[in-house]
Structure formats: C-alpha cells, structure tokens
Enzyme design. Structure first.
Site, mmCIF file in Angstrom:
data_model
loop_
_atom_site.group_PDB
_atom_site.id
_atom_site.type_symbol
_atom_site.label_atom_id
_atom_site.label_comp_id
_atom_site.label_asym_id
_atom_site.label_seq_id
_atom_site.Cartn_x
_atom_site.Cartn_y
_atom_site.Cartn_z
ATOM 1 N N HIS A 1 0.826 -1.209 0.000
ATOM 2 C CA HIS A 1 0.000 0.000 0.000
ATOM 3 C C HIS A 1 0.861 1.261 0.000
ATOM 4 O O HIS A 1 1.969 1.269 0.542
ATOM 5 C CB HIS A 1 -0.908 0.025 1.227
ATOM 6 C CG HIS A 1 -2.047 -0.937 1.128
ATOM 7 N ND1 HIS A 1 -2.531 -1.616 2.214
ATOM 8 C CD2 HIS A 1 -2.786 -1.348 0.073
ATOM 9 C CE1 HIS A 1 -3.539 -2.389 1.841
ATOM 10 N NE2 HIS A 1 -3.706 -2.248 0.540
ATOM 11 N N MET B 1 0.000 -0.367 21.348
ATOM 12 C CA MET B 1 -1.409 -0.791 21.475
ATOM 13 C C MET B 1 -1.590 -1.653 22.715
ATOM 14 O O MET B 1 -2.560 -1.508 23.462
ATOM 15 C CB MET B 1 -1.840 -1.563 20.210
ATOM 16 C CG MET B 1 -2.012 -0.667 18.982
ATOM 17 S SD MET B 1 -2.945 -1.446 17.670
ATOM 18 C CE MET B 1 -1.813 -2.659 17.085
ATOM 19 N N ALA C 1 -1.762 0.272 25.784
ATOM 20 C CA ALA C 1 -3.023 1.043 25.918
ATOM 21 C C ALA C 1 -4.217 0.147 26.272
ATOM 22 O O ALA C 1 -5.326 0.624 26.411
ATOM 23 C CB ALA C 1 -3.304 1.780 24.631
ATOM 24 N N VAL D 1 -3.477 -7.507 21.962
ATOM 25 C CA VAL D 1 -2.553 -7.690 20.829
ATOM 26 C C VAL D 1 -2.018 -9.117 20.866
ATOM 27 O O VAL D 1 -1.428 -9.530 21.871
ATOM 28 C CB VAL D 1 -1.390 -6.679 20.901
ATOM 29 C CG1 VAL D 1 -0.423 -6.882 19.739
ATOM 30 C CG2 VAL D 1 -1.914 -5.258 20.924
#
Ligand code: Q5B
Length: 619
Positions: free
Chosen positions: A274, A293, A296, A300
């Site tokens: 991308h 992540m 937080a 994961v």
C-alpha cells in the site's frame, strides 16, 4: 441514516459511478439473498451510449437507469445516500467533490488507488466539516451484514456464505486492506458469531476516514461487543485509536494487530504494497505500534496466527455463548444460478439458437471453414478464394476462382444511369450516409436489373435438362411462363452494339471451363430471340447464370445442389458483391463533388390527374 453510528441499513440506496456491471450485479445478488430491495438505484456513466442496463435480481431482470451526470442521478434518486465512486484516480477527486456538495449523499466510497495525497487530505477535511463519511481512497469498501454490501466486498457468493456475511454478528472490523478484511470475515465467522460491520479504510497515506472514526461509531452501536483493528506499518492511525481510548471515547474491547513486523528484520525503511505502508519514523514500525497498542489495553496477539484464538476467547468471555452455539440463523434466499455458470460447470445443457458452419471466432484467431486467417494469408488466398470458402465451403480450383474474379470485375459498375447507381446517388444527395446510400442501390437489384442471374440459370437449366429445342423454350416462356426470358435482352446492348462484358465471359468459359454445355445452349436461344429483336441478346446476367451452372457441373455438384443454390439466391450474390464496389464509388463521387439535394425536373414527368387508367384492367 437511522442512527448516527450506522452508515448503512437495509434501506440504504446507492448511486454507482462507473459502468462496473459485475460489481453492481454482486451487490444485487447480495440484496436478493438477504431479502432487501435493490441497493443500487442509479449508475453514472458520462460516456455511456445507453440510458439503462439490465441486471438480475433473483431470477427476474430489472433495469437500472444510467445517467450522464451525478447531479442528474441524485436529482432523480434523492433517497440515495451513498455514492460508490468507482472512477479512475484521475476523476475520483472531482467526482467526490461534486458528491460532497450534494445534500442527499452522506457516504462516499472511493476505490481508485493513486489519488494525489493533497487531494485526499482536502477531501477528508471537507467531508468532516460537512459531517459526511469518506471510505477510501484505495478501498474495497465494506459491509454491514444483512443490510448493505459495497461492490465486491466479501468476494463471490460462495465466500459470502462461508463467512456468514448474510447475518448480523457482534464484531466490528476495521482494516486497511480489502484482502485482510476478507480474512477477518472468515476468522470471525468461525471464532465468534460473525460481523456487525466491516470497513476497509484503504491503503493510502491519507484515508478519508481513519480507524478511530469507525471505532468510535462501533462504540455507540449496541450490537457491537468488541472490535478488531488490523493496521499496517507506517502512519499514525493506530496512535489516534490509543488516544481515543485514553480519552474514554472508546471503551469497548479491541483486538489489534499491525501487519509488517517483518520490516524490522530488513533494517531501514521498507515500502510495502500500500502507498501508506512505509514507516518514516521508528514509532511507525509495526513492532512499535503493536507495543503501544498493548500498553493502551488493546488485545494484541503474539502474531497474526494467534489472532483467531484471541477472537474466540474474547467473544466467549463477553457473551454467554460458546462459539458455534450462537447463531440466530437467518434464512437466506438461494440465489438462482445463471445458465452460463451451470453450463460452464457441466451442470446444465443449453439449446443453441444458431448454427454456424462457415467460420468460428471463439478460437485464438478467426477461422474460415476451419482455416485460420494467418494460414489464409500465408497461402496467399485471394478474395475470390475467400468467397469460395464462406459461400460454398470449399476452395475452388484456380480456373473457377479466377472466373469469380472476372465476374466481380465485369459487374463492378455500369455507369451512373443504371437503377442501382442512380438510387445510390439520389440517396447520397439527400444527405444519407454510405450504408444507407449503397443499401438503396443494392435494393434495386432484382429480376429486371442485375438480379436475373438466378432465374436465368433456373430456366435455361430446366430447358436444357428437358431437352427443349431453343425455339420451343422461347415459346414456352412466352406462352406458359408468360415472362421475358431472364438473362435475355438489354436496354442499350444489342447485336449491333454487343456487350463486351458478355464477350469476355464467353471467351473465358470457352477457354478455361472443362464443360460449356449450358452456355452453348443459351447462345442457341439467343439466335432465336435476336432474330425477333436485335436487343434480345444473352445479357450479362444471363451469361453469368448459365456459366455458373457449367462451373458447378464441372465441379461435380449434383443437380439438386445447384438447384438449391439457385433457389437461395446464391448466383445473384455475384452481381451484388460486384456492383457493391461500384455503388460505393458512386456514393463517394457524390460526396466528393458535394452535390446538392436532387429534385427530379418536372418537365420530365407527365402530369395527368384526369387519367382513367385503372390499376387492374380486368373486365
Ligand atoms: N422481350 C432487359 O427489355 C429488358 C424479352 C423479350 C423474350 C426477353 C428485358 C427483360 C429479362 C430480365 C433481365 C437483366 C427489360 C438485364 C442488367 C444489368 C445491367 C443493366 C444496364 C448493368 C429489356 C420489347 C419486346 C417485347 C417483349 C420482348 C423483351 N425481353 N422476349 N425474352 N427477355 N429481360 N434483366 O428492351 O412482341 O414487342 O411485345 O426484362 O435479364 O440489368 O446496363 O442497364 O450492368 O447494370 O425494354 O447490364 O429484356 O424490351 O420490355 O420493351 O419488350 O421484346 O416481349 O415483345 P426492353 P421491352 P413484343 S442486364
């Protein structure tokens, strides 16, 4: 939109920009399967010559209008709230801008890859100001199961069934990639109760909406128990989600994973598939984002392979269900298979409506009577050889092929005064095009002009086979058939002014043909008719007709087969093909000279309104 957290529902209507008929059909198939009305209500195709297209909705065909502008489509379909912008990257920006200005359009999906980043940013800012949603650019779209599916999201019908995308589940999914969205559909169908909504935001650096925008929507949607977010190396989108969690804008559990952890092993900055998948800073690496992540409170996994088990664990901990026992099954309507698919997979057979035995365009190259055109060119086949193949399904010997060539040359034209050329010229001068002008000329070919070849062949052959003396044949035609002998007589040619064309034909036949039986017989008949009147010569049609019978006899055609050819009009075809060359010439001549509309001079017409002549003179 019903509720602010929902972009789509079972009543959502879309306008599809571009003639991507396969994708539209897939949307309608989905609609039919889940029992909703067709979701695509209009198509925009500025260059389309059509103003509608047919689609299947179940086993019925429906028409969807095609408009030449988005504005028109939206005026006629004010209920349409979604624009599926399938325009190229060159046009996608302008079309999106136009859509943002339309009050009815609330959601715009942009599929094009390569929209310039500054344009993408501008569109995103503008959309947010207007409280509208952009999904993409470079996005496959998304789906709200049992409500609305964008274009090709979810793939083929079989895949949609496998991933249970026809029923609403309790998992919200956001990804960048369309491929991973499909992967997640599959995982969620097996390890949880299915998808509540799945959106691919697209792989560009500046998507119109980000993960956080959709996760906040999912937060407000009571049907969604938890979400899955699959990010990529590069960009800050995942950090925005972390920020929203800190600010308590998102409280529902999220499983998150960032693809591209392998990039650390390469060292330096790696560009993945991308446009946005490239880490410009250490914090944008997949490994760093996965760490952040986790810190937080996002779930994961240790790697992508562990993700399905995490989905199962979280789903079972949040619901009373164990995976597999949860389905509140919805009856989907089976999509009728189309005939093409059934035939292709050998599950059905279909009667054909046409049979073609002369050519085939379904092979690698066109074949004429089984001979590829490459071979035809290599073997130096002439135009008359092609006539042999396509009209009579055989390659004629050189003497016959050259005879056809002679016919074409001799009949190509006979000046502007004859019926066909005259009509062509008059039509051209009335402003008509080539096709119409030459068609009007060709339509004059008939029993009195150029089209007497078949009838000449028929009557002369009949007389010869019945051993009629020439005098008897002339009498027979006058008294029994009561018609002029086809192939005899000419308006301007006579024994004193012989038709050179007939001389050339006779010369060829007598020198090259193995047999000249019928032409000899016709010349005996000509002696009788010219003794009555000097213009009753064997004319060009007659000479061609009788010579063709001699040709087919020499080629060992059976009488029955020759009669069939005559009856079908195959002999007149030689005049048609020859004279078409001349008619095109007359048309082009008129246009070259730029001649005005033709009006016949009135002094050339006898006006007699008092006439008592009846149509029928019978008493
Ligand atoms: N009588 C061609 O007639 C024409 C007779 C006949 C016995 C006959 C006429 C005819 C058959 C059709 C035919 C093709 C109309 C011609 C062509 C291509 C072209 C054209 C171009 C090109 C000419 C006067 C007297 C009458 C009739 C008798 C006439 N024809 N008897 N057999 N065939 N032919 N068409 O001269 O006793 O006085 O009452 O229909 O083969 O189209 O260049 O123009 O390349 O473009 O006008 O060459 O023959 O004669 O009708 O005034 O009759 O002769 O019975 O006898 P005429 P009419 P009577 S090639």
């Amino acid at each position: 939109m019903n509720q602010e957290y929902t972009l789509f529902d079972r009543g959502t209507q879309a306008i599809f920009w571009n003639l991507n008929f396969d994708a539209i059909q897939r949307m309608l198939d989905y609609d039919y399967m889940i029992g909703r009305n067709p979701s695509v209500v209009a198509i925009v195709g500025p260059n389309s010559q059509r103003n509608f297209e047919k689609f299947f909705y179940g086993n019925k065909e429906i028409l969807i209008p095609i408009y030449d502008s988005l504005k028109k489509a939206s005026v006629f379909h004010p209920q349409a709230s979604v624009l599926l912008n399938f325009a190229s990257f060159r046009s996608a920006y302008e079309i999106t801008k136009e859509a943002l200005a339309l009050t009815n359009i609330k959601v715009i999906v942009i599929t094009a890859e390569g929209v310039p980043e500054r344009f993408a940013r501008e569109l995103s800012i503008q959309a947010k100001k207007l409280n509208k949603w952009i999904i993409g650019p470079a996005s496959v779209g998304g789906i709200k199961p049992y409500a609305f599916k964008i274009a090709n999201t979810g793939g083929a019908v079989e895949n949609i069934k496998l991933a249970k995308l026809f029923k609403e589940g309790s998992v919200g999914i956001v990804t960048r990639s369309g491929g991973l969205l499909n992967e997640l559909f599959n995982i969620v169908s097996q390890y949880a109760d299915g998808v509540a909504e799945g959106i691919a935001i697209g792989g560009d650096k500046f998507p119109g909406t980000e993960f956080v925008d959709h996760l906040i929507r999912f937060e407000r949607n009571p049907k969604i128990k938890f979400s899955i977010m699959i990010g990529e190396v590069g960009g800050k989108s995942e950090y925005k989600v972390i920020e929203a969690i800190k600010n308590k804008l998102i409280t529902k559990p999220i499983i998150g994973w960032c693809i591209g952890t392998v990039s650390d092993y390469f060292g330096g900055s790696i560009q993945f598939g991308h446009a946005g998948a490239k880490a410009d800073k250490a914090s944008e690496s997949a490994v760093q984002k996965n760490k952040a992540m986790k810190q937080a409170g996002i779930f994961v996994p240790n790697g992508f392979n562990q993700l399905p088990y995490l989905v199962k664990e979280l789903y079972e901990s949040l619901t009373d269900n164990t995976v597999g026992n949860s389905s509140q099954d919805i009856n989907i309507i089976d999509l009728p298979l189309d005939c093409e698919t059934l035939v292709k997979t050998n599950k059905a057979r279909k009667k054909t409506h046409f049979v073609c035995t002369i050519s085939n365009d379904t092979k690698e190259e066109i074949t004429y009577c089984n001979m590829p055109i490459t071979e035809i060119v290599e073997k130096k086949y002439t135009v008359t050889d092609i006539i042999g193949l396509l009209w009579f399904k055989q390659k004629f010997p050189v003497w016959a092929s050259n005879f056809i060539d002679l016919i074409i040359k001799l009949t190509a034209d006979h000046g502007p005064a004859v019926s066909g050329a005259h009509n062509t010229r008059v039509t051209a001068r009335a402003g008509k095009d080539l096709t119409a002008s030459i068609a009007s000329g060709i339509l004059t070919i008939g029993p009195r002009f150029g089209g007497a070849i078949d009838a000449a062949a028929k009557y002369f052959k009949m007389a010869y086979e019945n051993k009629m003396e020439p005098e008897d044949f002339v009498e027979y035609m006058k008294n029994v058939e009561k018609i002029p002998i086809p192939g005899i007589g000419h308006r301007i040619k006579s024994t004193k002014n012989p038709d050179k064309r007939v001389g050339l034909l006779k010369n060829y036949v007598f020198n090259k043909f193995p047999t000249c039986k019928l032409i000899n017989y016709a010349l005996d008949v000509e002696k009788v008719t010219t003794s009555k009147k000097e213009n009753l010569i064997l004319n060009v049609d007659g000479a061609i007709g009788v010579s063709l019978v001699d040709m087919f006899w020499a080629l060992n055609y059976k009488n029955k087969d020759i009669d069939n050819l005559i009856q079908r009009g195959a002999f007149n075809a030689f005049f048609v093909i020859g004279r078409t060359i001349g008619l095109i010439g007359h048309y082009l001549d008129e246009k070259r000279l730029n001649m005005p509309l033709y009006r016949h001079p009135v002094d050339d017409i006898l006006y007699d309104e008092e006439s008592t002549i009846e149509y029928s003179q019978e008493v």
